[in-house]
Scaffold this motif. Structure first.
Motif, short mmCIF file in Angstrom:
data_model
loop_
_atom_site.label_atom_id
_atom_site.label_comp_id
_atom_site.label_asym_id
_atom_site.label_seq_id
_atom_site.Cartn_x
_atom_site.Cartn_y
_atom_site.Cartn_z
N PRO A 37 91.84 62.86 42.65
CA PRO A 37 92.74 63.00 41.50
C PRO A 37 94.19 62.86 41.94
CG PRO A 37 91.84 65.13 42.14
CD PRO A 37 91.09 64.09 42.94
N GLY A 38 94.97 62.20 41.10
CA GLY A 38 96.36 61.95 41.45
C GLY A 38 97.31 62.93 40.80
N ALA A 39 98.56 62.85 41.21
CA ALA A 39 99.60 63.70 40.63
C ALA A 39 99.86 63.29 39.18
CB ALA A 39 100.88 63.58 41.46
N ILE A 40 100.31 64.24 38.39
CA ILE A 40 100.58 64.02 36.97
C ILE A 40 102.08 64.13 36.72
CG2 ILE A 40 100.08 64.76 34.62
CD1 ILE A 40 97.61 63.81 36.13
N ARG A 41 102.64 63.11 36.11
CA ARG A 41 104.05 63.15 35.75
C ARG A 41 104.23 63.84 34.40
NH1 ARG A 41 107.61 59.99 38.53
NH2 ARG A 41 106.70 58.70 40.19
N LEU A 86 98.86 71.30 35.85
CA LEU A 86 98.04 70.11 36.04
C LEU A 86 98.13 69.57 37.47
CD1 LEU A 86 98.63 68.12 32.72
CD2 LEU A 86 96.49 69.19 33.49
N ASN A 87 99.24 69.87 38.13
CA ASN A 87 99.42 69.42 39.51
C ASN A 87 99.02 70.46 40.55
OD1 ASN A 87 100.81 66.62 39.58
ND2 ASN A 87 101.91 67.73 37.98
N GLU A 90 102.74 64.18 46.47
CA GLU A 90 103.33 63.84 45.18
C GLU A 90 103.06 64.93 44.16
OE1 GLU A 90 105.44 61.97 42.18
OE2 GLU A 90 105.48 61.72 44.37
N ALA A 91 101.87 65.54 44.20
CA ALA A 91 101.58 66.64 43.26
C ALA A 91 102.51 67.82 43.52
CB ALA A 91 100.12 67.06 43.40
N LEU A 92 102.77 68.11 44.79
CA LEU A 92 103.69 69.20 45.11
C LEU A 92 105.09 68.87 44.60
CD1 LEU A 92 103.39 71.94 46.70
CD2 LEU A 92 104.62 70.79 48.54
#
Length: 509
Positions: free
Chosen positions: A208-212, A241-242, A253-255
């Protein structure tokens, strides 16, 4: 159709027994606890088109019965999900779901989402649930449930260790109050993903990727209070969500997105401070700053390695001194990430999240009394005043841009960032052609100031690393000298961009 209002809390398996012994449960319980095994099969297309359309279709076996359930996406703005739910009992010989048992509009929605693709079993869950009924002194009825078990999808498994609080009758804020008391005993993470949503991630081949952050969109009829609640709720959702991605996958990127969420949150507290005027907001802002600082060191080392050190490594491949500097930085980065995870799993983090959710849900800013009409003022009348304030704050320093110290440059960067975040909150009130050029110019200016700030942070980290290992002084000095040359060029760019930005007429005037 029923409405399901539920707050999901995650914790370590060994902590569930401690939660079950919480004194508040003994005080509020009605009747005896029940235990059951829930075996559920979730049905979807191969690419999970239903879930992507906000639909979860399952068949659950419990107590000798087979129950078909369809749930829709949450309609609520808070952390507690508020979903549509349709249930029907199937015959003992019915293996799969029967779409003909659903309302016509829901059946049509499923078929449109599937678009002809076969709907088949995609996820299995095997859960042992212990549930009890609670009633608060105010008469709110809540089902408290502890779920232990496993999810299975695509040959993979994931552990389930959750507390679910479902509102049966009463005020949704009672869920947050109960959760806060439970969090005093055990750190609890608010879970925004349902079991079905977790299954989609489990079945996929990608992490899962980071969420903007989502774009905030308001019409000109919204008042200050509703806008404030919406912005804070969105910032909190963006943060959470991150959270799981950062903890479970060490996503840099999530951090970073978590820090962005916290900065936006603090900008909202500051922008609305004159209207809200409450101590709770100030305390929540302090907690947001604490969390940003607690996870910031990990982010600083991420940037140091990927943005500061990497360019010199590329120019001088195989250099043993630079390799030693990286090794030392990686060691400190690992420690920093350990500290960030500890903060995210802490009781203070749990309390902060739940108190903020309760603050938004109950409109906690009204507790100070006073003239409530200030909350009902149109946002489009309030926005220009807030934007003017931040632009003036930045312009005071910008007038002396040629003579600013390093600390003043950093201060100017922070003031521009506050202006940018506040603009993002209010931009939808204005015509897009009017906002586009202004926001683009401000974004370019922020990017350059951000790069300069990364260098100043890297300078401090380099001094720290060389202090721990004096043998790294030589490569550390080379690294600083390399980036000082680049920083001088970037500063000249920043000066030019500031002057261009200064000449653009603010669109909100």
């Amino acid at each position: 159709m029923n409405r399901e209002i539920e707050l999901k809390l995650e914790c370590e398996p060994e902590a569930l027994d401690r939660v079950s012994r919480a004194p508040i449960l003994a005080r509020l319980k009605r009747g005896r606890a029940s235990e059951k095994t829930l075996r559920s099969t979730y049905f979807d297309t191969e690419d999970f088109a239903l879930m992507k359309s906000g639909l979860a279709l399952r068949v659950r076996e419990a107590g000798g019965k087979r129950i078909q359930t369809l749930k829709t996406e949450s309609d609520g703005n808070g952390l507690a999900s508020d979903r549509g739910e349709w249930e029907v009992q199937l015959g003992s010989d019915e293996e799969g779901p029967d779409l003909n048992r659903l309302p016509a509009d829901m059946k049509a929605r499923i078929r449109a989402a599937a678009n002809g693709a076969p709907i088949a079993p995609r996820l299995m869950s095997d859960i042992h649930r212990t549930a009890r009924q609670l009633m608060t002194p105010d008469g709110d009825e809540i089902e408290f449930a502890i779920d232990r078990g496993v999810l299975r999808a695509n040959g993979r498994e994931a552990r389930v260790s959750e507390v679910e609080l479902e509102l049966k009758r009463g005020d949704p804020s009672s869920l947050y109050r109960l959760a806060l008391e439970l969090a005093d005993m055990v750190p609890l993470r608010v879970g925004l993903r349902s079991k079905a949503e977790r299954g989609v991630t489990l079945a996929g081949n990608e992490k899962p990727g980071a969420i903007r952050a989502e774009t905030v969109s308001f019409d000109r009829t919204i008042d200050v209070e509703d806008a404030y609640a919406t912005i804070l709720g969105q910032c909190l959702t963006h943060l959470l969500l991150n959270e799981a991605v950062a903890i479970e996958h060490a996503s840099t990127e999530a951090l970073h997105q978590m820090r962005v969420a916290l900065r936006r949150m603090r900008s909202a507290f500051a922008a609305f401070r004159k209207v809200m005027k409450d101590e709770t907001a100030q305390q929540l802002s302090r907690d947001a700053k604490w969390l940003a600082t607690a996870i910031g060191r990990a982010r600083d080392f991420d940037v140091f390695i990927t943005t500061i050190l990497a360019p010199l490594e590329k120019e001088e491949p195989g250099d043993k001194q630079i390799a030693a500097l990286r090794e030392a930085a990686e060691k400190q980065r690992k420690r920093a990430w350990s500290g960030a995870r500890a903060a995210l799993r802490s009781a203070r983090m749990s309390s902060f999240v739940l108190r903020l959710a309760l603050y938004v849900d109950e409109r906690g800013w009204r507790e100070d009394g006073g003239d409530a009409s200030r909350f009902e003022a149109p946002l489009f009348e309030f926005a220009p005043k807030a934007l003017d304030k931040y632009l003036k704050d930045a312009s005071r320093l910008g007038r002396r841009i040629d003579e600013l110290s390093v600390d003043e440059r950093h201060d100017l960067r922070k003031r521009l960032k506050k202006l940018r975040y506040t603009l993002s909150f209010f931009a939808s009130l204005y015509r897009r052609p009017d906002t586009r050029s202004y926001l683009h110019a401000l974004s370019e200016l922020q990017d350059v100031f951000g790069a300069l700030n990364d260098f100043e942070s890297a300078r401090k980290l380099t001094e720290e690393l060389t202090g721990l290992r004096p043998s790294l002084s030589a490569p550390g000095a080379r690294l600083i000298a390399y980036h000082e040359r680049r920083a001088r060029k970037q500063w000249q760019s920043a000066v030019g961009l500031w002057r261009d930005f200064r000449d653009i007429e603010p669109f909100w005037r």
